[in-house]
Design a protein around this motif. Sequence first.
Motif, mmCIF file in Angstrom:
data_model
loop_
_atom_site.group_PDB
_atom_site.id
_atom_site.type_symbol
_atom_site.label_atom_id
_atom_site.label_comp_id
_atom_site.label_asym_id
_atom_site.label_seq_id
_atom_site.Cartn_x
_atom_site.Cartn_y
_atom_site.Cartn_z
ATOM 1 N N HIS A 108 11.619 13.685 -0.463
ATOM 2 C CA HIS A 108 11.319 12.499 -1.271
ATOM 3 C C HIS A 108 10.754 11.343 -0.438
ATOM 4 N N VAL A 109 11.090 11.276 0.840
ATOM 5 C CA VAL A 109 10.543 10.196 1.669
ATOM 6 C C VAL A 109 9.035 10.365 1.816
ATOM 7 N N LEU A 110 8.603 11.589 2.120
ATOM 8 C CA LEU A 110 7.176 11.871 2.226
ATOM 9 C C LEU A 110 6.467 11.627 0.898
ATOM 10 N N LEU A 111 7.056 12.092 -0.180
ATOM 11 C CA LEU A 111 6.445 11.962 -1.502
ATOM 12 C C LEU A 111 6.309 10.512 -1.920
ATOM 13 N N GLN A 112 7.357 9.715 -1.686
ATOM 14 C CA GLN A 112 7.302 8.307 -2.053
ATOM 15 C C GLN A 112 6.255 7.563 -1.240
ATOM 16 N N SER A 113 6.177 7.876 0.057
ATOM 17 C CA SER A 113 5.193 7.226 0.916
ATOM 18 C C SER A 113 3.779 7.568 0.466
ATOM 19 N N LEU A 114 3.560 8.827 0.111
ATOM 20 C CA LEU A 114 2.240 9.249 -0.349
ATOM 21 C C LEU A 114 1.867 8.554 -1.652
ATOM 22 N N GLN A 115 2.779 8.523 -2.606
ATOM 23 C CA GLN A 115 2.496 7.870 -3.886
ATOM 24 C C GLN A 115 2.155 6.396 -3.704
ATOM 25 N N ASP A 116 2.838 5.737 -2.791
ATOM 26 C CA ASP A 116 2.628 4.304 -2.576
ATOM 27 C C ASP A 116 1.255 3.998 -1.986
ATOM 28 N N LYS A 117 0.591 5.006 -1.426
ATOM 29 C CA LYS A 117 -0.659 4.751 -0.714
ATOM 30 C C LYS A 117 -1.897 5.324 -1.407
ATOM 31 N N ILE A 118 -1.699 6.044 -2.500
ATOM 32 C CA ILE A 118 -2.841 6.631 -3.206
ATOM 33 C C ILE A 118 -3.541 5.572 -4.053
ATOM 34 N N ILE A 119 -4.859 5.514 -3.952
ATOM 35 C CA ILE A 119 -5.708 4.747 -4.863
ATOM 36 C C ILE A 119 -6.668 5.751 -5.494
ATOM 37 N N PHE A 120 -6.813 5.716 -6.816
ATOM 38 C CA PHE A 120 -7.695 6.691 -7.433
ATOM 39 C C PHE A 120 -8.329 6.139 -8.710
ATOM 40 N N GLY A 121 -9.398 6.786 -9.099
ATOM 41 C CA GLY A 121 -10.026 6.573 -10.391
ATOM 42 C C GLY A 121 -10.304 7.936 -10.988
ATOM 43 N N ALA A 122 -10.407 8.022 -12.314
ATOM 44 C CA ALA A 122 -10.618 9.308 -12.975
ATOM 45 C C ALA A 122 -11.600 9.143 -14.122
ATOM 46 N N LEU A 123 -12.396 10.174 -14.345
ATOM 47 C CA LEU A 123 -13.398 10.161 -15.403
ATOM 48 C C LEU A 123 -13.338 11.476 -16.167
ATOM 49 N N SER A 124 -13.253 11.397 -17.499
ATOM 50 C CA SER A 124 -13.199 12.578 -18.345
ATOM 51 C C SER A 124 -14.596 12.958 -18.805
ATOM 52 N N SER A 128 -1.749 11.072 -13.917
ATOM 53 C CA SER A 128 -0.932 9.948 -13.480
ATOM 54 C C SER A 128 -0.900 9.899 -11.961
ATOM 55 N N LEU A 129 -0.450 8.769 -11.444
ATOM 56 C CA LEU A 129 -0.308 8.627 -10.002
ATOM 57 C C LEU A 129 0.719 9.621 -9.462
ATOM 58 N N SER A 130 1.802 9.805 -10.197
ATOM 59 C CA SER A 130 2.831 10.743 -9.747
ATOM 60 C C SER A 130 2.322 12.184 -9.803
ATOM 61 N N ALA A 131 1.477 12.504 -10.799
ATOM 62 C CA ALA A 131 0.935 13.863 -10.896
ATOM 63 C C ALA A 131 0.022 14.180 -9.724
ATOM 64 N N LEU A 132 -0.822 13.233 -9.330
ATOM 65 C CA LEU A 132 -1.693 13.457 -8.177
ATOM 66 C C LEU A 132 -0.877 13.560 -6.896
ATOM 67 N N THR A 133 0.200 12.789 -6.812
ATOM 68 C CA THR A 133 1.095 12.903 -5.660
ATOM 69 C C THR A 133 1.658 14.317 -5.573
ATOM 70 N N GLY A 134 2.131 14.837 -6.706
ATOM 71 C CA GLY A 134 2.675 16.183 -6.731
ATOM 72 C C GLY A 134 1.635 17.245 -6.433
ATOM 73 N N LEU A 135 0.409 17.049 -6.923
ATOM 74 C CA LEU A 135 -0.667 18.008 -6.676
ATOM 75 C C LEU A 135 -1.003 18.080 -5.190
ATOM 76 N N ILE A 136 -1.129 16.914 -4.559
ATOM 77 C CA ILE A 136 -1.418 16.883 -3.123
ATOM 78 C C ILE A 136 -0.255 17.476 -2.328
ATOM 79 N N ALA A 137 0.969 17.120 -2.709
ATOM 80 C CA ALA A 137 2.145 17.642 -2.012
ATOM 81 C C ALA A 137 2.216 19.164 -2.124
ATOM 82 N N ASN A 138 1.830 19.695 -3.277
ATOM 83 C CA ASN A 138 1.825 21.145 -3.462
ATOM 84 C C ASN A 138 0.812 21.806 -2.537
ATOM 85 N N ALA A 139 -0.352 21.165 -2.386
ATOM 86 C CA ALA A 139 -1.372 21.694 -1.472
ATOM 87 C C ALA A 139 -0.865 21.697 -0.032
ATOM 88 N N PHE A 140 -0.089 20.689 0.322
ATOM 89 C CA PHE A 140 0.489 20.624 1.670
ATOM 90 C C PHE A 140 1.671 21.573 1.851
#
Length: 233
Positions: free
Chosen positions: A52-68, A33-45
């Motif tokens: 929450h301000v940083l997290l919300q800003s990051l989530q609002d700006k992520i564009i992604f695609g995924a392939l299984s 999910s978009l929120s999961a990738l936000t959390g993953l990136i935030a954990n790396a940082f």
Amino acid sequence: MSNKWLHLHLAAPLMSYGGLKIDHVGETREFPSLSALTGLIANAFGWSRHEHVLLQSLQDKIIFGALSVNPEGYNHELKLRDMQNAKIEKSDKAWTTYGRIFERSGDSYNSPHRLSRDYLADHQTHVVLRLRHTLEDENISIEQVAHAFEYPLRPLFIGRKSCLPSTLMFTNSWVNGENSYEALRNLNLKGKALWSDDSPSVDGSFGYEMMDLRHWKNGYHTGSRVVNIGLIE
């Protein structure tokens, strides 16, 4: 906007992309999910969930695609269900990714705490990701995100803390594309894919309303967005 996309390889014996949770049942989606990738990136940082301000800003700006990429010999994802029964005591302690012991502040439970959790087994997901533009306040670029995955400030996991990756998530791999669908195609991989709705729909794909947005200040998942799901062959 740059045509360069960060390529992440998410692979683990067991992983979980949390879906809608009903009572004690925790399902998993096939895609992050978009929120999961936000959390993953935030954990790396090394960010805290309270930022929450940083997290919300990051989530609002992520564009992604995924392939299984399914396990060899299977034409569908493998799911496992784990039934968990735990008697939680007030004095229980737990491991955290912050490098310190977490101690409970609540009461003990006289009866077992029962949970049902789903996992994807032997699963691989390839993610292409970029930011809509630089976060002006913190000056975070996609290159800084890549550096955080190379040198994460906390241990990374895929969904739940027990889901440790079996390979490096980022190996200095980048891909070009006008949109997330084109970037996924340029990976030269086959599989079922999810891409953002600003990318073109293709034959056999369909629009799907995905509930994967989190209100980080309140700590709840709320809101949905439309994505495309289809096959890349």
